[in-house]
Scaffold this motif. Structure first.
Motif, short mmCIF file in Angstrom:
data_model
loop_
_atom_site.label_atom_id
_atom_site.label_comp_id
_atom_site.label_asym_id
_atom_site.label_seq_id
_atom_site.Cartn_x
_atom_site.Cartn_y
_atom_site.Cartn_z
N GLU A 1 0.86 -1.48 -0.16
CA GLU A 1 0.02 -0.71 -0.19
C GLU A 1 0.97 1.00 0.25
O GLU A 1 0.27 2.04 -0.79
N MET A 2 1.83 0.98 0.41
CA MET A 2 2.75 2.28 0.79
C MET A 2 3.41 2.64 -0.15
O MET A 2 3.71 3.57 -1.16
N PHE A 3 3.82 1.12 -1.44
CA PHE A 3 4.92 1.33 -2.83
C PHE A 3 3.43 2.38 -3.89
O PHE A 3 3.77 3.06 -4.29
N ARG A 4 2.40 1.54 -3.00
CA ARG A 4 1.32 1.93 -3.93
C ARG A 4 1.08 3.93 -4.32
O ARG A 4 1.21 4.22 -4.80
N ARG A 5 1.49 3.99 -3.13
CA ARG A 5 0.94 5.73 -2.59
C ARG A 5 2.19 6.10 -2.52
O ARG A 5 2.70 7.82 -2.71
N GLY A 6 3.25 5.82 -3.68
CA GLY A 6 4.44 6.10 -4.14
C GLY A 6 5.36 6.54 -3.18
O GLY A 6 6.52 7.04 -3.27
N PHE A 7 5.34 5.96 -1.91
CA PHE A 7 7.10 5.54 -1.10
C PHE A 7 7.52 4.47 -1.52
O PHE A 7 7.30 3.57 -1.60
N ARG A 8 8.97 4.77 -1.42
CA ARG A 8 9.74 3.67 -1.48
C ARG A 8 10.97 3.82 -0.22
O ARG A 8 10.85 4.82 0.43
N TYR A 9 10.98 2.60 0.06
CA TYR A 9 11.86 1.96 0.97
C TYR A 9 13.53 1.13 0.93
O TYR A 9 12.97 0.52 0.21
N ARG A 10 12.84 0.77 1.99
CA ARG A 10 14.19 -1.02 2.04
C ARG A 10 14.00 -1.68 2.84
O ARG A 10 12.98 -0.79 3.64
N LEU A 11 13.99 -2.92 2.60
CA LEU A 11 13.42 -3.75 3.94
C LEU A 11 14.82 -4.06 5.13
O LEU A 11 15.49 -4.52 4.55
N HIS A 12 13.89 -4.48 5.81
CA HIS A 12 15.31 -5.52 7.13
C HIS A 12 15.91 -4.59 7.09
O HIS A 12 17.57 -5.71 6.98
N ALA A 13 16.81 -3.81 6.83
CA ALA A 13 18.05 -3.13 6.68
C ALA A 13 19.07 -3.81 8.18
O ALA A 13 18.92 -3.15 9.71
N LYS A 14 19.83 -5.29 8.25
CA LYS A 14 20.83 -5.59 9.12
C LYS A 14 21.39 -4.46 10.09
O LYS A 14 21.90 -4.87 11.40
N GLU A 15 21.88 -3.27 9.62
CA GLU A 15 23.00 -2.67 9.88
C GLU A 15 22.02 -1.15 10.73
O GLU A 15 22.92 -1.06 11.80
N LEU A 16 20.76 -1.43 11.38
CA LEU A 16 20.09 -0.85 11.85
C LEU A 16 19.41 -1.85 13.09
O LEU A 16 19.63 -3.27 13.11
N PRO A 17 19.50 -1.30 14.68
CA PRO A 17 19.27 -2.26 15.91
C PRO A 17 17.79 -2.01 15.65
O PRO A 17 16.67 -1.62 15.02
N GLY A 18 17.99 -3.87 15.38
CA GLY A 18 16.47 -4.80 15.50
C GLY A 18 16.28 -5.07 14.45
O GLY A 18 14.81 -5.43 13.95
N LYS A 19 16.25 -4.56 12.99
CA LYS A 19 16.81 -5.17 11.76
C LYS A 19 15.19 -4.46 10.96
O LYS A 19 14.02 -5.17 10.86
N PRO A 20 14.60 -3.23 11.43
CA PRO A 20 13.62 -2.81 10.84
C PRO A 20 12.44 -3.74 9.98
O PRO A 20 13.16 -3.30 9.33
#
Length: 149
Positions: A31-50
């Motif tokens: 849904e967020m991609f459909r709205r034009g938002f771009r993102y990364r998944l499961h960033a290992k370098e961040l605490p908790g791997k969001p």
């Protein structure tokens, strides 16, 4: 109440439960991609791997399952089999969540938590409502967001 499957089968079933790319997480991402938002998944370098990282907004999103993170909603019930094991496990998950969120906030990231019950169950807000709230938060200035059912 006795379990209807053997301990070996139950163990195999529980092992098969995914930790990432869950249905609620995928639904929010799409849904967020459909709205034009771009993102990364499961960033290992961040605490908790969001689960979802929006670098442009310096924001991360955790999509928590109500059972595994011990949410106080209708979807969470402590199992009656081995309750001490489950209580310890869920408490440890909560502690890890709190540590990750604190580390992210202290390093300048904004943190949103979307609970499973907001996308399914008796008191669901509905995916579009959740996405609207997340979109407003991303474009705003708030440090944290907690979306519950």
């Amino acid at each position: 109440m006795a379990d209807i499957v053997s301990p070996d089968i139950r163990s195999r079933m529980m092992t098969g439960i995914k930790g990432k790319n869950t249905r609620p997480e995928i639904a929010v991402r799409k849904e967020m991609f459909r709205r034009g938002f771009r993102y990364r998944l499961h960033a290992k370098e961040l605490p908790g791997k969001p689960d979802i990282v929006f670098p442009r907004f310096r924001a991360v999103v955790f999509v928590h399952g109500c059972f595994w993170h011990g949410h106080d909603c209708h979807l969470f019930r402590l199992p009656s089999t081995r309750p001490e094991f489950w209580k310890t496990k869920i408490d440890r998950n909560r502690q890890n969540d709190a540590k990750s969120i604190e580390a992210l906030l202290s390093s300048g990231w904004r943190v949103a938590v979307i609970w499973e019950c907001s996308t399914r169950g008796k008191k669901e807000s509905g995916l579009l409502s959740v996405a609207d709230e997340l979109q407003s938060w991303l474009k705003g200035v708030g440090k944290t967001l907690d979306i519950r059912g």
